[in-house]
Design an enzyme around this catalytic site. Structure first.
Site, PDB file in Angstrom:
ATOM      1  N   LYS A  50      -2.453   0.080  -7.709  1.00 45.20           N
ATOM      2  CA  LYS A  50      -1.973   1.428  -8.059  1.00 45.20           C
ATOM      3  C   LYS A  50      -1.688   1.516  -9.550  1.00 45.20           C
ATOM      4  CE  LYS A  50      -0.176   2.264  -3.426  1.00 45.20           C
ATOM      5  NZ  LYS A  50       0.981   2.252  -2.523  1.00 45.20           N
ATOM      6  N   GLN A  94       7.196   0.698  -2.274  1.00 51.22           N
ATOM      7  CA  GLN A  94       6.100   0.116  -1.492  1.00 51.22           C
ATOM      8  C   GLN A  94       6.614  -0.405  -0.141  1.00 51.22           C
ATOM      9  OE1 GLN A  94       2.708   0.084  -2.426  1.00 51.22           O
ATOM     10  NE2 GLN A  94       2.508  -0.549  -0.295  1.00 51.22           N
ATOM     11  N   ASP A 117       4.885   9.843  -2.530  1.00 53.38           N
ATOM     12  CA  ASP A 117       4.313   9.433  -1.248  1.00 53.38           C
ATOM     13  C   ASP A 117       4.482  10.529  -0.190  1.00 53.38           C
ATOM     14  OD1 ASP A 117       3.032   7.021  -1.598  1.00 53.38           O
ATOM     15  OD2 ASP A 117       4.848   5.819  -1.305  1.00 53.38           O
TER      16      ASP A 117
END
Ligand code: NDP
Length: 283
Positions: A50, A94, A117
């Site tokens: 990412k 994460q 997200d």
């Protein structure tokens, strides 16, 4: 013979579009903060990929690494610090997190406008209500693949396998908002093959290697395989790729299908978050 989606190429096209938009900004670059807890090897690779994608596209990124024995409180304090930092526009924590930390608590602690997200309850609620917000990246990537291959969504019978908060439910809602007729399946669904056989669009997100067989598919169906499963050291999806290749109209490979799109959508969400925070308008 199905057309095989080139997820890497598609993601590069999208990244080029984002890069162009970032180059036109005169207010600096969007900055993503990636938070990692513990030493899960998969998480390390995901965050590295990412951050590489950010650098390649003109976004800034920082990484915060907390030790595996960090408490939920410690993580929440770090999230709050990033919430308050005006130089950080997007925050991702994460997953998976250590068992002692609730992913739901963490998602709810991120400021909704920095929640790239799309997992904060406020963003999930806005998705339900079809209001503009930050939506989860993998579902956005699935829709992007369908759109960029000219698959008609309106009126299409769509079957989503899996009802998680991160993939199944949001992708079902996105399809519904685009006027598909959506069936959302899960582990208690009866006669899954018969349900899948009705579908013009199949989204498989169950985490069961090669579960969806070629003969479950309606001829020429568009099949998006979200699954990532490790079998004998090899990555495979939730769909039997060879079987689907012979029967479907469109199929995403694993790896190289949905994965790169998920990252591209994360970059797009970070740009969207930046524009919202700086009141620049436009998503
Ligand atoms: P979850 O484990 O959270 O959810 C799995 C879902 O599949 C559940 O709703 C479960 O049903 C359902 N399910 C499990 N077994 C069956 C079965 N035999 N028949 C029908 N439904 C079943 O998974 P995620 O949504 O987080 O992820 C799904 C897959 O996608 C994983 O392989 C994951 O690695 C991958 N993934 C890939 C991403 C990418 O970028 N490519 C991003 C995110 C995930 P129930 O609710 O009844 O238990």
């Amino acid at each position: 013979m199905a057309q095989v989606v080139d997820g890497k190429k598609l993601a590069e096209e999208i990244r080029a579009e984002i890069r162009e938009r970032i180059e036109k900004l005169d207010r600096g670059a969007p900055r993503l903060a990636a938070v990692r807890v513990g030493d899960d090897p998969g998480s390390k690779i995901y965050v590295r990929n990412k951050r590489r994608a950010c650098a390649d596209t003109g976004l800034d990124s920082i990484e915060l690494h907390l030790s595996a024995d960090s408490s939920e409180q410690e993580l929440l304090e770090q999230v709050e610090r990033l919430n308050q930092d005006p130089a950080v526009h997007g925050i991702l924590v994460q997953l998976p997190l250590p068992d002692s930390i609730s992913a739901a608590h963490v998602a709810a602690a991120i400021l909704p406008e920095k929640d790239v997200d799309g997992l904060h309850p406020q963003n999930a609620g806005k998705l339900l209500a079809a209001q503009p917000a930050l939506y989860p990246c993998t579902p956005l990537g699935c829709l992007e693949i369908l759109d960029r291959h000219g698959i008609q969504i309106e009126g299409a019978r769509s079957v989503v396998l899996g009802r998680s908060e991160i993939v199944g439910k949001p992708v079902a809602l996105l399809l519904l908002h685009r006027h598909a007729t959506v069936t959302l399946c899960h582990s208690r669904t009866r006669d899954l093959p018969a349900v899948v056989r009705e579908a013009d669009i199949v989204i498989a997100a169950v985490g069961r290697p090669r579960m969806v067989q070629g003969d479950w598919l309606k001829p020429d169906a568009a099949v998006i395989d979200v699954g990532i499963n490790r079998v004998d050291g090899k990555l495979v999806g939730d769909v039997d790729f060879e079987g689907a290749l012979a029967r479907a109209g469109l199929i995403t490979p694993v790896p190289g299908g949905v994965g790169p799109l998920t990252i591209a959508m994360l970059l797009r969400n970070t740009l969207q978050a930046f524009q919202t925070q700086l009141h620049l308008g436009g998503a």
